[in-house]
Design a protein around this motif. Structure first.
Motif, PDB file in Angstrom:
ATOM      1  N   SER A   2       0.825  -1.197   0.000  1.00  0.00           N
ATOM      2  CA  SER A   2       0.000   0.000   0.000  1.00  0.00           C
ATOM      3  C   SER A   2       0.864   1.253   0.000  1.00  0.00           C
ATOM      4  N   ASN A   3       0.462   2.213  -0.790  1.00  0.00           N
ATOM      5  CA  ASN A   3       1.157   3.503  -0.844  1.00  0.00           C
ATOM      6  C   ASN A   3       0.414   4.566  -0.058  1.00  0.00           C
ATOM      7  N   MET A   4      -0.498   4.147   0.794  1.00  0.00           N
ATOM      8  CA  MET A   4      -1.302   5.114   1.536  1.00  0.00           C
ATOM      9  C   MET A   4      -0.435   6.021   2.396  1.00  0.00           C
ATOM     10  N   TRP A   5       0.664   5.492   2.943  1.00  0.00           N
ATOM     11  CA  TRP A   5       1.578   6.301   3.750  1.00  0.00           C
ATOM     12  C   TRP A   5       2.122   7.455   2.916  1.00  0.00           C
ATOM     13  N   MET A   6       2.425   7.158   1.637  1.00  0.00           N
ATOM     14  CA  MET A   6       2.991   8.189   0.774  1.00  0.00           C
ATOM     15  C   MET A   6       1.949   9.252   0.434  1.00  0.00           C
ATOM     16  N   TYR A   7       0.716   8.832   0.205  1.00  0.00           N
ATOM     17  CA  TYR A   7      -0.351   9.787  -0.094  1.00  0.00           C
ATOM     18  C   TYR A   7      -0.592  10.720   1.088  1.00  0.00           C
ATOM     19  N   LEU A  40       8.350  10.760  -2.801  1.00  0.00           N
ATOM     20  CA  LEU A  40       7.502  11.761  -2.163  1.00  0.00           C
ATOM     21  C   LEU A  40       7.676  13.121  -2.830  1.00  0.00           C
ATOM     22  N   THR A  41       8.914  13.479  -3.126  1.00  0.00           N
ATOM     23  CA  THR A  41       9.195  14.763  -3.774  1.00  0.00           C
ATOM     24  C   THR A  41       8.530  14.825  -5.143  1.00  0.00           C
ATOM     25  N   ALA A  42       8.606  13.748  -5.898  1.00  0.00           N
ATOM     26  CA  ALA A  42       7.998  13.720  -7.233  1.00  0.00           C
ATOM     27  C   ALA A  42       6.490  13.931  -7.158  1.00  0.00           C
ATOM     28  N   VAL A  43       5.850  13.275  -6.220  1.00  0.00           N
ATOM     29  CA  VAL A  43       4.388  13.411  -6.095  1.00  0.00           C
ATOM     30  C   VAL A  43       4.014  14.828  -5.655  1.00  0.00           C
ATOM     31  N   VAL A  44       4.717  15.357  -4.649  1.00  0.00           N
ATOM     32  CA  VAL A  44       4.385  16.689  -4.130  1.00  0.00           C
ATOM     33  C   VAL A  44       4.591  17.758  -5.205  1.00  0.00           C
ATOM     34  N   LEU A  45       5.723  17.715  -5.890  1.00  0.00           N
ATOM     35  CA  LEU A  45       5.988  18.720  -6.925  1.00  0.00           C
ATOM     36  C   LEU A  45       5.044  18.558  -8.109  1.00  0.00           C
ATOM     37  N   GLY A  46       4.679  17.312  -8.428  1.00  0.00           N
ATOM     38  CA  GLY A  46       3.708  17.084  -9.493  1.00  0.00           C
ATOM     39  C   GLY A  46       2.350  17.676  -9.166  1.00  0.00           C
ATOM     40  N   VAL A  47       1.911  17.483  -7.932  1.00  0.00           N
ATOM     41  CA  VAL A  47       0.619  18.051  -7.507  1.00  0.00           C
ATOM     42  C   VAL A  47       0.693  19.576  -7.531  1.00  0.00           C
ATOM     43  N   LEU A  83      -4.438  12.074  -4.622  1.00  0.00           N
ATOM     44  CA  LEU A  83      -5.071  10.911  -5.238  1.00  0.00           C
ATOM     45  C   LEU A  83      -5.458  11.193  -6.687  1.00  0.00           C
ATOM     46  N   LEU A  84      -5.944  12.401  -6.962  1.00  0.00           N
ATOM     47  CA  LEU A  84      -6.271  12.768  -8.343  1.00  0.00           C
ATOM     48  C   LEU A  84      -5.022  12.786  -9.210  1.00  0.00           C
ATOM     49  N   TYR A  85      -3.937  13.311  -8.665  1.00  0.00           N
ATOM     50  CA  TYR A  85      -2.676  13.337  -9.417  1.00  0.00           C
ATOM     51  C   TYR A  85      -2.226  11.913  -9.759  1.00  0.00           C
ATOM     52  N   GLU A  86      -2.264  11.032  -8.773  1.00  0.00           N
ATOM     53  CA  GLU A  86      -1.844   9.645  -9.012  1.00  0.00           C
ATOM     54  C   GLU A  86      -2.766   8.958 -10.019  1.00  0.00           C
ATOM     55  N   ALA A  87      -4.058   9.234  -9.958  1.00  0.00           N
ATOM     56  CA  ALA A  87      -5.017   8.584 -10.851  1.00  0.00           C
ATOM     57  C   ALA A  87      -4.899   9.075 -12.287  1.00  0.00           C
ATOM     58  N   LEU A  89      -2.236  11.580 -13.630  1.00  0.00           N
ATOM     59  CA  LEU A  89      -0.951  11.990 -14.197  1.00  0.00           C
ATOM     60  C   LEU A  89       0.235  11.219 -13.649  1.00  0.00           C
ATOM     61  N   GLY A  90       0.121  10.692 -12.454  1.00  0.00           N
ATOM     62  CA  GLY A  90       1.252  10.011 -11.821  1.00  0.00           C
ATOM     63  C   GLY A  90       1.364   8.586 -12.318  1.00  0.00           C
ATOM     64  N   SER A  91       1.321   7.652 -11.403  1.00  0.00           N
ATOM     65  CA  SER A  91       1.450   6.234 -11.764  1.00  0.00           C
ATOM     66  C   SER A  91       0.181   5.710 -12.422  1.00  0.00           C
ATOM     67  N   ARG A  92      -0.917   6.452 -12.317  1.00  0.00           N
ATOM     68  CA  ARG A  92      -2.241   6.090 -12.829  1.00  0.00           C
ATOM     69  C   ARG A  92      -2.802   4.843 -12.142  1.00  0.00           C
ATOM     70  N   ARG A  93      -2.221   4.547 -10.988  1.00  0.00           N
ATOM     71  CA  ARG A  93      -2.696   3.396 -10.211  1.00  0.00           C
ATOM     72  C   ARG A  93      -2.681   3.803  -8.742  1.00  0.00           C
ATOM     73  N   ILE A  94      -3.840   3.774  -8.122  1.00  0.00           N
ATOM     74  CA  ILE A  94      -3.942   4.159  -6.723  1.00  0.00           C
ATOM     75  C   ILE A  94      -3.945   2.899  -5.876  1.00  0.00           C
ATOM     76  N   ARG A  95      -2.998   2.843  -4.958  1.00  0.00           N
ATOM     77  CA  ARG A  95      -2.921   1.704  -4.045  1.00  0.00           C
ATOM     78  C   ARG A  95      -3.323   2.192  -2.666  1.00  0.00           C
ATOM     79  N   GLY A  96      -4.129   1.438  -2.006  1.00  0.00           N
ATOM     80  CA  GLY A  96      -4.542   1.814  -0.667  1.00  0.00           C
ATOM     81  C   GLY A  96      -6.017   1.577  -0.479  1.00  0.00           C
ATOM     82  N   THR A  97      -6.471   1.822   0.747  1.00  0.00           N
ATOM     83  CA  THR A  97      -7.874   1.628   1.057  1.00  0.00           C
ATOM     84  C   THR A  97      -8.380   2.840   1.817  1.00  0.00           C
ATOM     85  N   GLY A  98      -9.661   2.972   1.824  1.00  0.00           N
ATOM     86  CA  GLY A  98     -10.309   4.080   2.511  1.00  0.00           C
ATOM     87  C   GLY A  98     -11.437   4.603   1.652  1.00  0.00           C
ATOM     88  N   PRO A  99     -12.351   5.319   2.260  1.00  0.00           N
ATOM     89  CA  PRO A  99     -13.511   5.792   1.493  1.00  0.00           C
ATOM     90  C   PRO A  99     -13.132   6.764   0.368  1.00  0.00           C
TER      91      PRO A  99
END
Length: 161
Positions: A2-7, A40-47, A83-87, A89-99
């Motif tokens: 799970s990448n939830m920690w990173m999100y 983490l840096t890649a995701v934050v700067l991408g967002v 989560l929108l960025y990952e879905a 523009l990023g990896s296009r795959r969201i890993r993790g759980t939650g509403p």
């Protein structure tokens, strides 16, 4: 895995960076293992770089109107943007759980369709490789004159600086 920690870490970094601290300072002060900081840096700067595009696509797609009431009450906007960025523009795959993760996963196809439409209209820049242009040119003055070289490159759209 799970990448939830990173999100959540990326959402925390964005939240702290919006308060006025520098992004890199916040990233290096957060308790993330050193080997995970580049991700983490890649995701934050991408967002950060694509924030207006992400919000625009989500609004045009109707994501905010269709958020369930329990999610609206406790909405973490930074986490939603990550989560929108990952879905889209990023990896296009969201890993993790939650509403919120499940909601974005269920909305992934319309989001990507809307992003494609926005790019087709030209409202958002499509992906393009960066081209590095030469900073200088070495000229063999024994074979050609400087003026001829300048004229040659001027015909091709370069300009002398």
């Amino acid at each position: 895995m799970s990448n939830m920690w990173m999100y959540t870490a990326a959402a925390d970094v964005l939240r702290d960076a919006n308060k006025g601290d520098g992004v890199r300072k916040v990233i290096y002060n957060c308790k993330v293992p050193a080997q995970r900081r580049p991700q983490l840096t890649a995701v934050v700067l991408g967002v950060q770089n694509q924030r207006s595009l992400l919000e625009g696509v989500a609004e045009e797609c109707g994501l905010f109107r269709q958020l369930p009431e329990p999610l609206k009450a406790s909405l973490d906007e930074e986490l939603l943007l990550v989560l929108l960025y990952e879905a889209m523009l990023g990896s296009r795959r969201i890993r993790g759980t939650g509403p919120l993760v499940d909601f974005v996963k269920s909305f992934k196809s319309p989001l990507q369709r809307t992003l494609a439409q926005v790019r087709r209209r030209g409202d958002a820049a499509a992906y393009a490789e960066k081209i590095s242009l030469p900073r200088f040119v070495r000229v063999n003055t024994a074979r050609i004159d400087d003026d001829e070289v300048v004229a040659h490159f001027a015909k091709r759209g370069f300009q002398l600086v």
